[in-house]
Design a protein around this motif. Sequence first.
Motif, PDB file in Angstrom:
ATOM      1  N   VAL A  24       0.847  -1.210   0.000  1.00  0.00           N
ATOM      2  CA  VAL A  24       0.000   0.000   0.000  1.00  0.00           C
ATOM      3  C   VAL A  24       0.875   1.249   0.000  1.00  0.00           C
ATOM      4  CG1 VAL A  24      -1.691   1.316   1.332  1.00  0.00           C
ATOM      5  CG2 VAL A  24      -1.961  -1.149   1.070  1.00  0.00           C
ATOM      6  N   SER A  25       1.961   1.238   0.832  1.00  0.00           N
ATOM      7  CA  SER A  25       2.794   2.456   0.834  1.00  0.00           C
ATOM      8  C   SER A  25       3.514   2.624  -0.485  1.00  0.00           C
ATOM      9  CB  SER A  25       3.810   2.505   1.986  1.00  0.00           C
ATOM     10  OG  SER A  25       4.043   1.307   2.533  1.00  0.00           O
ATOM     11  N   GLY A  26       3.908   1.512  -1.103  1.00  0.00           N
ATOM     12  CA  GLY A  26       4.536   1.620  -2.425  1.00  0.00           C
ATOM     13  C   GLY A  26       3.587   2.254  -3.426  1.00  0.00           C
ATOM     14  N   LEU A  27       2.341   1.811  -3.352  1.00  0.00           N
ATOM     15  CA  LEU A  27       1.314   2.364  -4.243  1.00  0.00           C
ATOM     16  C   LEU A  27       1.136   3.869  -3.992  1.00  0.00           C
ATOM     17  CD1 LEU A  27      -0.588   1.149  -6.375  1.00  0.00           C
ATOM     18  CD2 LEU A  27      -2.341   1.014  -4.614  1.00  0.00           C
ATOM     19  N   LEU A  28       1.101   4.239  -2.707  1.00  0.00           N
ATOM     20  CA  LEU A  28       0.937   5.660  -2.375  1.00  0.00           C
ATOM     21  C   LEU A  28       2.164   6.479  -2.783  1.00  0.00           C
ATOM     22  CD1 LEU A  28      -0.783   5.408   1.137  1.00  0.00           C
ATOM     23  CD2 LEU A  28      -1.817   6.100  -1.037  1.00  0.00           C
ATOM     24  N   PHE A  29       3.366   5.930  -2.536  1.00  0.00           N
ATOM     25  CA  PHE A  29       4.590   6.648  -2.931  1.00  0.00           C
ATOM     26  C   PHE A  29       4.637   6.877  -4.436  1.00  0.00           C
ATOM     27  CE2 PHE A  29       6.990   5.057   1.035  1.00  0.00           C
ATOM     28  CZ  PHE A  29       6.731   6.244   1.699  1.00  0.00           C
ATOM     29  N   SER A  30       4.052   5.924  -5.183  1.00  0.00           N
ATOM     30  CA  SER A  30       4.087   6.062  -6.645  1.00  0.00           C
ATOM     31  C   SER A  30       3.243   7.249  -7.114  1.00  0.00           C
ATOM     32  CB  SER A  30       3.611   4.770  -7.321  1.00  0.00           C
ATOM     33  OG  SER A  30       2.203   4.668  -7.242  1.00  0.00           O
ATOM     34  N   LEU A  31       2.433   7.769  -6.224  1.00  0.00           N
ATOM     35  CA  LEU A  31       1.601   8.930  -6.558  1.00  0.00           C
ATOM     36  C   LEU A  31       2.192  10.225  -5.998  1.00  0.00           C
ATOM     37  CD1 LEU A  31      -1.810   7.211  -5.726  1.00  0.00           C
ATOM     38  CD2 LEU A  31      -0.788   7.482  -7.984  1.00  0.00           C
ATOM     39  N   THR A  32       3.470  10.149  -5.597  1.00  0.00           N
ATOM     40  CA  THR A  32       4.104  11.333  -4.998  1.00  0.00           C
ATOM     41  C   THR A  32       5.438  11.642  -5.676  1.00  0.00           C
ATOM     42  OG1 THR A  32       5.395  10.056  -3.396  1.00  0.00           O
ATOM     43  CG2 THR A  32       3.179  10.726  -2.723  1.00  0.00           C
ATOM     44  N   ASP A  33       5.875  12.874  -5.471  1.00  0.00           N
ATOM     45  CA  ASP A  33       7.246  13.249  -5.808  1.00  0.00           C
ATOM     46  C   ASP A  33       8.024  13.093  -4.509  1.00  0.00           C
ATOM     47  OD1 ASP A  33       9.611  14.311  -6.600  1.00  0.00           O
ATOM     48  OD2 ASP A  33       8.889  16.355  -6.861  1.00  0.00           O
ATOM     49  N   PHE A  34       8.832  12.028  -4.431  1.00  0.00           N
ATOM     50  CA  PHE A  34       9.474  11.675  -3.178  1.00  0.00           C
ATOM     51  C   PHE A  34      10.964  11.489  -3.438  1.00  0.00           C
ATOM     52  CE2 PHE A  34       9.652   8.236   0.372  1.00  0.00           C
ATOM     53  CZ  PHE A  34      10.208   9.158   1.239  1.00  0.00           C
ATOM     54  N   THR A  35      11.775  12.374  -2.864  1.00  0.00           N
ATOM     55  CA  THR A  35      13.223  12.312  -3.112  1.00  0.00           C
ATOM     56  C   THR A  35      13.958  11.554  -2.017  1.00  0.00           C
ATOM     57  OG1 THR A  35      13.639  14.346  -1.912  1.00  0.00           O
ATOM     58  CG2 THR A  35      13.182  14.562  -4.262  1.00  0.00           C
ATOM     59  N   LEU A  36      13.264  11.063  -1.044  1.00  0.00           N
ATOM     60  CA  LEU A  36      13.834  10.409   0.140  1.00  0.00           C
ATOM     61  C   LEU A  36      14.394  11.438   1.126  1.00  0.00           C
ATOM     62  CD1 LEU A  36      15.871   7.210  -0.879  1.00  0.00           C
ATOM     63  CD2 LEU A  36      13.833   7.308   0.508  1.00  0.00           C
ATOM     64  N   GLY A  77      15.415   4.638  -7.009  1.00  0.00           N
ATOM     65  CA  GLY A  77      15.134   4.835  -5.592  1.00  0.00           C
ATOM     66  C   GLY A  77      16.345   5.262  -4.790  1.00  0.00           C
ATOM     67  N   PHE A  78      17.435   4.503  -4.948  1.00  0.00           N
ATOM     68  CA  PHE A  78      18.542   4.693  -4.008  1.00  0.00           C
ATOM     69  C   PHE A  78      19.775   5.337  -4.625  1.00  0.00           C
ATOM     70  CE2 PHE A  78      15.999   1.194  -2.233  1.00  0.00           C
ATOM     71  CZ  PHE A  78      15.635   1.823  -1.048  1.00  0.00           C
ATOM     72  N   GLN A  79      19.819   5.476  -5.945  1.00  0.00           N
ATOM     73  CA  GLN A  79      20.956   6.150  -6.559  1.00  0.00           C
ATOM     74  C   GLN A  79      20.574   7.553  -7.020  1.00  0.00           C
ATOM     75  OE1 GLN A  79      22.779   4.073  -9.854  1.00  0.00           O
ATOM     76  NE2 GLN A  79      24.812   4.522  -9.074  1.00  0.00           N
ATOM     77  N   PHE A  80      19.374   7.649  -7.578  1.00  0.00           N
ATOM     78  CA  PHE A  80      18.959   8.939  -8.136  1.00  0.00           C
ATOM     79  C   PHE A  80      18.029   9.715  -7.192  1.00  0.00           C
ATOM     80  CE2 PHE A  80      19.190   7.067 -12.745  1.00  0.00           C
ATOM     81  CZ  PHE A  80      20.555   6.880 -12.584  1.00  0.00           C
ATOM     82  N   TYR A  81      17.704   9.132  -6.041  1.00  0.00           N
ATOM     83  CA  TYR A  81      16.785   9.768  -5.083  1.00  0.00           C
ATOM     84  C   TYR A  81      15.446  10.115  -5.740  1.00  0.00           C
ATOM     85  CZ  TYR A  81      21.083  10.288  -2.363  1.00  0.00           C
ATOM     86  OH  TYR A  81      22.255  10.039  -1.696  1.00  0.00           O
ATOM     87  N   ARG A  82      14.954   9.219  -6.605  1.00  0.00           N
ATOM     88  CA  ARG A  82      13.642   9.439  -7.238  1.00  0.00           C
ATOM     89  C   ARG A  82      12.705   8.314  -6.796  1.00  0.00           C
ATOM     90  NH1 ARG A  82      15.031  10.057 -13.509  1.00  0.00           N
ATOM     91  NH2 ARG A  82      12.769   9.794 -13.642  1.00  0.00           N
ATOM     92  N   MET A  83      12.377   8.326  -5.515  1.00  0.00           N
ATOM     93  CA  MET A  83      11.615   7.213  -4.946  1.00  0.00           C
ATOM     94  C   MET A  83      10.203   7.145  -5.507  1.00  0.00           C
ATOM     95  SD  MET A  83      11.819   4.564  -3.241  1.00  0.00           S
ATOM     96  CE  MET A  83      13.231   4.474  -2.174  1.00  0.00           C
ATOM     97  N   GLY A  84       9.618   8.280  -5.850  1.00  0.00           N
ATOM     98  CA  GLY A  84       8.280   8.267  -6.439  1.00  0.00           C
ATOM     99  C   GLY A  84       8.280   7.521  -7.757  1.00  0.00           C
ATOM    100  N   ASP A  85       9.289   7.797  -8.610  1.00  0.00           N
ATOM    101  CA  ASP A  85       9.389   7.096  -9.887  1.00  0.00           C
ATOM    102  C   ASP A  85       9.704   5.614  -9.672  1.00  0.00           C
ATOM    103  OD1 ASP A  85       8.943   9.344 -11.595  1.00  0.00           O
ATOM    104  OD2 ASP A  85      10.942  10.057 -11.083  1.00  0.00           O
ATOM    105  N   ALA A  86      10.582   5.347  -8.692  1.00  0.00           N
ATOM    106  CA  ALA A  86      10.923   3.951  -8.394  1.00  0.00           C
ATOM    107  C   ALA A  86       9.674   3.182  -7.989  1.00  0.00           C
ATOM    108  CB  ALA A  86      11.967   3.897  -7.281  1.00  0.00           C
ATOM    109  N   ALA A  87       8.837   3.813  -7.168  1.00  0.00           N
ATOM    110  CA  ALA A  87       7.603   3.153  -6.725  1.00  0.00           C
ATOM    111  C   ALA A  87       6.663   2.931  -7.909  1.00  0.00           C
ATOM    112  CB  ALA A  87       6.929   4.001  -5.649  1.00  0.00           C
ATOM    113  N   ALA A  88       6.620   3.893  -8.826  1.00  0.00           N
ATOM    114  CA  ALA A  88       5.747   3.734 -10.000  1.00  0.00           C
ATOM    115  C   ALA A  88       6.221   2.556 -10.854  1.00  0.00           C
ATOM    116  CB  ALA A  88       5.739   5.028 -10.825  1.00  0.00           C
ATOM    117  N   VAL A  89       7.532   2.426 -11.053  1.00  0.00           N
ATOM    118  CA  VAL A  89       8.057   1.283 -11.815  1.00  0.00           C
ATOM    119  C   VAL A  89       7.722  -0.023 -11.082  1.00  0.00           C
ATOM    120  CG1 VAL A  89      10.116   0.217 -12.825  1.00  0.00           C
ATOM    121  CG2 VAL A  89       9.936   2.702 -12.758  1.00  0.00           C
TER     122      VAL A  89
END
Lengths: 304, 430
Positions: free
Chosen positions: A41-53, A265-277
């Motif tokens: 569920v949190s992965g799904l929610l993160f995929s709807l956010t701009d999250f840089t960690l 997620g962990f190299q580019f700090y683009r967790m929102g995109d990582a969650a979407a993938v």
Amino acid sequence: MFSALRSLGRGSSVQRRQVWGLIFVLPTVIFFIIFFLYPIVSGLLFSLTDFTLLRPPVWVGLQNYQDLLKDRLFLKSLSVTMGYVVGTTVPVWVLSLLAALLFYQRFPGREFTKTLFFTPVLPSLIVVAIVWRILMQPNGLLTQLTRPFTGLGEVNWLSRPDLSPISMIIINNWTTIPFYMLIWLAGLTGIPSELRDAALVDGANRVQSFLRVELPLLRPTAVFVAAISSINAFQAFTLQWAISPGRGGPIDVNTTMGLLIWKYGFQFYRMGDAAAVSVVLFAMILVVTVFQLGLSRGEQYSLE
Amino acid sequence: MSRRLVLAVVALLLIVAMVPTVYGQGGPVTVKLWMHVHPPRVPLDEELIAQFEAENPDIDVEYTTVPDQEWDTALATALAGGGGPDLFNQATFAIGDFYNQGILAPVDPVAAGYADQQAILDAYAFGESLLAGAMFDGVLYGLPTELSAYGCYANNDLFEAAGLDPVADFPKTWEEMREVAEKLTIRDESGALVQRGFDFIWSNSIFMLLIFNPMVQQLGGDMIDEVNLVAHIDTPEVRQVMSYWNDWVNTWKLGGPQYELTRNAFLSGNLAMDCDMGNWGVPQVVDAGINYTLHPQPRWANAVNNNAMANYAYFFMVNANAAPEVQAAAWKLAGFLTSEPQRYFDVAGLFQSKKDFVESEYFQQNEIMPTFLADMGVSKYHPRIPAFFEVTDALMRGRDRIIVGGESMDVVLPEMEQEVNDILARAAGQ
């Protein structure tokens, strides 16, 4: 609490069993909620956010998914993953079944050979990867073994864009074929020999007996092998992370979706995109698995 | 009776609940410190932290070491969870991301034991340039725990076996590098490389900004304008360096990404010159039993700038989300831990360019450090940009399209430039 338990003690035996049953499954339910449901569920929610960690997520709705449609790296990873899935499933099914048929026969030293054949499954994939990286040095053992056929003093097994994905598939299949061989072997062992004997008595040869009698009865095993190997292939990460040049290279020919999730997620700090993938990958695996399970619900063959 | 009992219990609970608050207002401040696992440094850290706590009874230090390979993930996830360390030892590579996201607190000079920021810069040799790695808009955001730049190591035995003098014949220019490397390269009868004279390090994308870009800078170019966040990749300088790297692999066949990592090859005696290790490489080279000499980085014959490879460093940084009193305590601890440069150099090989240390007879008599410091002093930091790793990934992809994939620079360089500019624009907007 205590009064509830006391009243439980006065209730019917069916009620008592139901409540105690719920109490007993509660740890598993809690474990499932914390370690499976919550991350999904949190992965799904993160995929709807701009999250840089590095700062709290900002809601962007479906923007990440829209961006993926024109994301060159994501589109590349889709094709890389599909190629890897095809390369590590169909050949694995066929070759592991052939190996199982071989080891199903009686011959001297069968158990020893079978054990030897199974050993690639035992070490962790990271160890396998490191060993193969050494074997696949440009002038390493693999090049020397193939030199009589290729005439080449050096072969760039891992750094040539056309050869590198094939090398990954070879390494993966080397370590997974023995595992699936064992699954097929278990399936073959479960088929009563009387059925084969009856087919042979009726005039069928060994190939006909296999195709008409044994293979249909192996359908549940086939579905299991297909589902597990497909899921593993879709989730490919370790090999590509460990030994592909630049983690996914050269030129991203080994950037699977699993590896892209890690990169984003962990190299580019683009967790929102990582969650979407991750969500897209989850959906793909779900569709393929449901399709494969659907196939197993077709015409059923039973030993009953 | 029972009502009195209830009141007594409530009163007791209130008192118990208030105790931590009262204690927290006047009690010790706790600083959570995260460091990389570097086994030789840990005992010294622990000794100095114990000494610091004894001298500052109002500050407790929670010391945590994190393995290198887990560092980025562990730190990012801890910060994402709203926690994380108050003081951490972070490399400069992702410092642009950290600064851009507002994670970093400016150095508190007074808490760290200095009069002001200028006093900090004055306390270090080449302070303006070597502390620039943690400087944004004139404000300092870190105190260095380890300053580093790559030097060139020569395997003396391999030089002598090829009839070369490792000191006199070591290449001073990239043009000479090709000639000397050719003499040191050994191929078997099939043409396969058995020993390389020199090779670039191809394995990790960060070397595009630590090695490739400094070669571009020597020619007067610069792939990344870190102030304006703009890429300049389709330029004559980039073309010259890319052509050199391409010829190195495909024309002169002196090395390439397919071969063993240069550092490992040098340590196993299969590479005669290695130019991608800092002073931290010395113990490994000595342990490998290699008879070595150290040299400055080559420059181009027509170099415009005299820089060597890019400087990089680890800095103590303070979490901007920590409470003000914790930040002050953290800077005090950072100032204390950076006050023993000679011990950290002796015990762990970590270099801090404090003037009193650099000007000491001990440092001046060191066989290698003046060479490193000389190159560091004339070099710049790698670009400290947001999306650092995404940019290096794109640069490496472009490099491989040309060198491994055989695509034309005319096609690839403009596309690389566009891709990097897109990444920088997106990162700047976050």
